[in-house]
Motif scaffolding. Sequence first.
Motif, short mmCIF file in Angstrom:
data_model
loop_
_atom_site.label_atom_id
_atom_site.label_comp_id
_atom_site.label_asym_id
_atom_site.label_seq_id
_atom_site.Cartn_x
_atom_site.Cartn_y
_atom_site.Cartn_z
N GLU A 167 84.47 -40.35 -7.96
CA GLU A 167 83.63 -40.49 -9.14
C GLU A 167 82.55 -41.55 -8.97
N ARG A 168 82.36 -42.00 -7.75
CA ARG A 168 81.32 -42.96 -7.45
C ARG A 168 80.56 -42.51 -6.21
N PRO A 169 79.41 -43.15 -5.90
CA PRO A 169 78.65 -42.74 -4.71
C PRO A 169 79.48 -42.82 -3.44
N GLU A 198 71.63 -42.05 -8.01
CA GLU A 198 71.15 -40.82 -8.65
C GLU A 198 71.75 -39.58 -8.00
N ASP A 199 71.85 -39.58 -6.68
CA ASP A 199 72.43 -38.43 -5.98
C ASP A 199 73.86 -38.15 -6.44
N ASP A 200 74.56 -39.21 -6.82
CA ASP A 200 75.96 -39.05 -7.22
C ASP A 200 76.12 -38.82 -8.72
N GLY A 201 75.00 -38.72 -9.45
CA GLY A 201 75.10 -38.41 -10.87
C GLY A 201 74.87 -39.57 -11.81
N ALA A 202 74.51 -40.74 -11.26
CA ALA A 202 74.21 -41.87 -12.14
C ALA A 202 72.78 -41.75 -12.66
N GLU A 212 69.22 -47.04 -5.35
CA GLU A 212 69.09 -46.27 -6.59
C GLU A 212 69.09 -44.77 -6.32
N ASP A 213 68.56 -44.37 -5.17
CA ASP A 213 68.58 -42.96 -4.79
C ASP A 213 70.02 -42.49 -4.59
N ASP A 242 60.18 -41.65 -8.80
CA ASP A 242 60.36 -40.48 -9.65
C ASP A 242 61.79 -40.37 -10.17
N ILE A 243 62.76 -40.88 -9.40
CA ILE A 243 64.15 -40.78 -9.84
C ILE A 243 64.58 -41.95 -10.71
#
Length: 499
Positions: free
Chosen positions: A84-86, A397-401, A393-394, A460-461
């Motif tokens: 549930e985390r990156p 975001e990739d993991d749903g945050a 931060e990428d 952008d993300i």
Amino acid sequence: MFESAELGHHIDKDVYKTEAPRLRAELLDIQYEVLAQKAFPVVILVSGVDGSGKGETINLLYSWMDPRHISTLAFAEPSDEERERPYMWRYWRALPPKGKIGIFAGSWYSQPISERISGEMGRAELAERLEEINRFEAMLVNEGALVLKFWFHLSREAQKKRLKLLASNPQTAWRVSKKIYARQKTYQQLQTTASHVLRVTNTAKAPWIIVEGTDDAYRSLTVGRVIRDAMQRRLSQPVAPVPVAPPVHHAVDKRSVLGELDLSQSLGKKEYERLLARYQARLAELLRAPRFTSRYSLVLVFEGSDAAGKGGSIRRLAAAMDARHYQIVPIAAPTEEERAQPYLWRFWRHVPRTGRVTIFDRSWYGRVLVERVEGYCREEDWLRAYAEINDFEDQLEDDGALVVKFWLQISADEQLRRFKEREQTDFKRFKITAEDWRNRDKWDDYLTAACDMIDRTSTDIAPWTLVEANDKNFARIKVLRTVCERIEAALADAEDSNK
């Protein structure tokens, strides 16, 4: 790539008996020197084919050095919490502090290799993961870590012979499981995938050392010497700083993103109260939505001028949330434990799991703000931090945050008024310190650093939301509305992708 590790390397037993005690003493001495200096951590990755001596090598290092200052991390399938985390979260948590040695039995390479062999990961996804790993290792080295990566190799025939020998001995038979026998069928796939992975990640900052695992004595002396030599070299030749980002340049007309904000915007009390109730109710509903709780987490970042109202905005957000599902993390000067780790380590610790919220009151942007302005880090450190922060931060975001970042800006005159008000109000005195007044003297320097930060990290993300905060009512509503809109946009995208 593995040809030199299939030559049948061998060390005579008498030579080993002569060399091993001396090498063991040298390793112990240099381990204590590294521990005394506490200048850098040692990160050792142990990977390779089954039966090649990975476990035996780790046990050997424990017997040759002081085990009190070594930690071994063995990574199997990720737990529910880790899923549930990156992807890199569990590896960040396991990094050794300066002065210590961390041995990774299995590492950030294990899962990509395994999933590529099984077909769960495509070539494009593997390439992206390996680029991410290269940047991570480069960051570790730039932060001072010594990274040593060992791949233990056996030819197919040597592996069969080795596993048969282990299985025939009652004391070692437990090491040869059904899973290992099953993996023998994918030997060639492992070699093909591993060869590609090692080639792509064999960088100058963190090269691979391929070791033949057929002969125990050869393997032990090889690994011991590599670690000894690398630690000695690192002690005598600290990592030299190198430029890693373009230098900062500024507009000749002196216009900036913060200087152009309209700080006169305001909101009346009645309209504020109406919108506050509306957006708090909206936020509470969004955070309980099944599509959010099952797929996303929320990371809120608050930066801004001193006395700009970050705390007040955070309190209005928290009032709409379930206290069991959010965490507010106030960031001050790093502790001794945190200084012994890469600077992003203390933020990775607080990354929320799916369905949860973390609010950072100040954040990782301290590296390019206060540390830059006050000279707490070298220029090359804060210059490279822009790219490292964007990469961090990428990954979130990739993991749903959902990463939502706010910069709250007030004028110098409004800041002075608030400072004086805090000094004269009993229950606000704790908010004003000598450091606040000292930082005010560097108003222009902090403003320049903030504008550079926004230009280089508003992606952008994870774009920056600039909040005109001279009027607290206006600022609080803008923050609440922005968070709601960001979550709504993500949920709408999720719904579209499911159609």
